[in-house]
Write an enzyme that holds these catalytic residues in place. Structure first.
Site, PDB file in Angstrom:
ATOM      1  N   GLN A 200       0.814  -1.221   0.000  1.00 51.80           N
ATOM      2  CA  GLN A 200       0.000   0.000   0.000  1.00 51.80           C
ATOM      3  C   GLN A 200       0.846   1.269   0.000  1.00 51.80           C
ATOM      4  O   GLN A 200       0.305   2.362   0.186  1.00 51.80           O
ATOM      5  CB  GLN A 200      -0.945  -0.002   1.216  1.00 51.80           C
TER       6      GLN A 200
ATOM      7  N   LYS B  16      -1.654  -3.447  -7.708  1.00 53.86           N
ATOM      8  CA  LYS B  16      -2.065  -2.285  -6.885  1.00 53.86           C
ATOM      9  C   LYS B  16      -1.407  -1.005  -7.372  1.00 53.86           C
ATOM     10  O   LYS B  16      -1.660   0.067  -6.861  1.00 53.86           O
ATOM     11  CB  LYS B  16      -1.700  -2.534  -5.416  1.00 53.86           C
TER      12      LYS B  16
ATOM     13  N   CYS C  14      -9.043  -8.422   5.109  1.00 54.56           N
ATOM     14  CA  CYS C  14      -7.925  -9.356   5.342  1.00 54.56           C
ATOM     15  C   CYS C  14      -7.051  -8.881   6.494  1.00 54.56           C
ATOM     16  O   CYS C  14      -5.809  -8.965   6.421  1.00 54.56           O
ATOM     17  CB  CYS C  14      -7.090  -9.555   4.079  1.00 54.56           C
TER      18      CYS C  14
HETATM   19  N1  C6P Z   1      -4.742  -5.966   0.232  1.00 58.34           N
HETATM   20  C1  C6P Z   1      -6.963  -5.011   0.146  1.00 58.34           C
HETATM   21  O1  C6P Z   1      -8.090  -4.878  -0.343  1.00 58.34           O
HETATM   22  P1  C6P Z   1      -1.662  -9.410  -2.777  1.00 58.34           P
HETATM   23  O2  C6P Z   1      -3.036  -9.952  -2.586  1.00 58.34           O
HETATM   24  O3  C6P Z   1      -0.607 -10.465  -2.675  1.00 58.34           O
HETATM   25  O4  C6P Z   1      -1.529  -8.564  -3.993  1.00 58.34           O
HETATM   26  O5  C6P Z   1      -1.412  -8.383  -1.569  1.00 58.34           O
HETATM   27  C2  C6P Z   1      -1.563  -8.785  -0.246  1.00 58.34           C
HETATM   28  C3  C6P Z   1      -1.464  -7.602   0.672  1.00 58.34           C
HETATM   29  C4  C6P Z   1      -0.411  -7.532   1.542  1.00 58.34           C
HETATM   30  N2  C6P Z   1      -0.244  -6.475   2.348  1.00 58.34           N
HETATM   31  C5  C6P Z   1      -1.090  -5.433   2.337  1.00 58.34           C
HETATM   32  C6  C6P Z   1      -0.834  -4.270   3.233  1.00 58.34           C
HETATM   33  C7  C6P Z   1      -2.203  -5.457   1.483  1.00 58.34           C
HETATM   34  O6  C6P Z   1      -3.036  -4.429   1.480  1.00 58.34           O
HETATM   35  C8  C6P Z   1      -2.415  -6.579   0.651  1.00 58.34           C
HETATM   36  C9  C6P Z   1      -3.626  -6.680  -0.229  1.00 58.34           C
HETATM   37  C10 C6P Z   1      -5.966  -5.892  -0.553  1.00 58.34           C
HETATM   38  O7  C6P Z   1      -6.624  -4.426   1.166  1.00 58.34           O
HETATM   39  C11 C6P Z   1      -6.547  -7.233  -0.874  1.00 58.34           C
HETATM   40  S1  C6P Z   1      -6.884  -8.164   0.561  1.00 58.34           S
END
Ligand code: C6P
Length: 407
Positions: A203, A226, A366
């Site tokens: 993020q 992202k 999550c």
């Molecule tokens: N957060 C959200 O809606 P991935 O899924 O591997 O691209 O990223 C995982 C992840 C790890 N750390 C942080 C701080 C995140 O925000 C995320 C992904 C999304 O908040 C999907 S759960």
């Protein structure tokens, strides 16, 4: 350079009408961002004109595809200001990057009773990866608490380090609270105790400039999707001194030098961690996205999103019964706003906003342990990207007010 307000036309999806009626107001960017035309076109072009497996063929297309893939690695290196492309491992995303570190660092450097320090605001990927290691190797997970405002209090952090501390693993920016953690300071403290640090940059990378040498982090993870890039690709940056001493993550093609039934020797960095055919088209898309972000300018993106965040906080607080989670100070609150309106269930709020064409995320995001800390089951979350506007925030606030009258 194109003014940031004129960039919406780079994103065709923003023209969609939701339910054939409402203009799309896309405020779910922390989950995934929309893709600019240049990213999709670069990937389409590669499939149409270049496609061949990388690192394997002597033929023209394979060499061209390899050049594109390795060129993308160099783009990532420059984006993060890593020292060398040996430190840039392509993964499927932040989740895989963190799992790789937990698994391989854990195998090399952690024994039963050794400790990892995480925080109360982590995403599940930075909790469960360590729990898996805990069940395999009996490590201990120490959790840094947050204040009621949703920030880390570094006063007591020294007490968390002891002779068993092996690694710190923390989010750069919380995907729920928007809190920008003082990772540089935490890294300094950890290093003073001789402990390396993994930063979860899922993020942060889309919103402000990250320089891994300036941070001096030992590992850094982020996801392509992202930051306006494709799904299915991400990055693990790791200092060579650590990656070199860690065992491979998976076995297969690409990660080996020689194989016999008696003994296998492993490839150099970063290929040791890249078993199997990589997503070489996605790496092209990711590089295009990083070039796009760099051409807009991360400083311009940061300023625009800070303006949106401050404006959204101010406008949302006009709504009766509004509670916003995370710090009030926008200098440490990035483009993510979690909120709750009176006793309207977050799922009802999200569902009804959707009926007006407004996309937000609802639920635990999550981050269930953080929900427990906040004393809620879930929240409604609006998150911003470079293409969002103040008018869209006005639409969100108007939508919330309209829904409020229904309850
Ligand atoms: N957060 C959200 O809606 P991935 O899924 O591997 O691209 O990223 C995982 C992840 C790890 N750390 C942080 C701080 C995140 O925000 C995320 C992904 C999304 O908040 C999907 S759960």
């Amino acid at each position: 350079m194109t003014p940031i307000e004129n960039l919406r036309s780079d994103f065709p999806i923003l023209l969609r009408k939701i339910y054939d009626r409402y203009p799309l107001v896309y405020l779910d960017n922390a989950a995934t961002t929309q893709k600019p035309r240049c990213v999709v076109e670069a990937m389409t072009d590669e499939y149409y004109n270049v496609n061949a497996n990388v690192h394997r063929g002597v033929h023209f297309l394979s060499q061209q595809a390899t050049d594109l893939h390795e060129g993308s690695r160099e783009t990532v290196r420059r984006f993060l200001n890593a020292r060398s492309t040996s430190e840039i491992v392509f993964t499927r995303g932040t989740t895989e990057s963190i799992n790789l570190v937990a698994s391989c660092f854990g195998q090399a450097f952690m024994k039963e009773g050794d400790e990892v320090i995480i925080t109360e605001m982590e995403h599940h990927s930075n909790i469960v990866s360590w729990q898996l290691l805990q069940s395999r190797q009996g490590i201990k997970i120490r959790v840094l608490p947050i204040t009621d405002e949703g920030v880390l209090n570094l006063d007591g952090i020294g007490d968390f380090f002891n002779e068993r501390t092996r690694i710190v693993s923390i989010a750069h920016v919380s995907n729920v609270l928007g809190t920008v953690n003082p990772v540089k300071e935490i890294i300094r403290i950890a290093h003073a105790h001789g402990v390396p640090v993994l930063v979860d940059g899922a993020q942060s990378t889309p919103h402000f400039k990250v320089d891994v040498q300036d941070l001096d982090c030992d590992f850094f993870a982020f996801s392509g999707h992202k930051i306006y890039g494709p799904t299915g690709i991400g990055v693990l940056y790791g200092k060579e001194e650590w990656l070199d001493r860690m065992p491979p993550y998976m076995g297969g093609g690409e990660m080996i030098k020689t194989v016999s039934f008696e003994k296998t020797t492993f490839n150099d960095l970063p290929y040791k961690f890249e078993a199997g055919t990589p997503d070489y088209v996605a790496s092209t898309g990711l590089a295009k996205a990083l070039e796009y972000v760099s051409s807009v300018g991360l400083d311009a993106i940061e300023a625009h999103e800070k303006d949106l965040t401050a404006y959204a906080m101010q406008r949302l607080m006009e709504v009766p019964g509004m509670k916003i989670y995370g710090p009030q100070d926008v200098t440490i609150h990035d483009a993510v706003l979690s909120f709750q309106v009176g006793n309207i269930h977050h799922l009802d709020m999200g569902t009804l906003l959707d009926r007006l064409g407004i996309a937000v995320r609802t639920g635990h995001h999550c981050a269930e342990p953080l929900m427990h800390r906040l004393g809620v089951e879930g929240t409604c979350r609006a998150s911003f990207a470079l293409y969002n506007t103040r008018e869209e925030i006005d639409a969100l606030v108007a939508g919330i007010r309209r829904i409020q009258t229904m309850f």
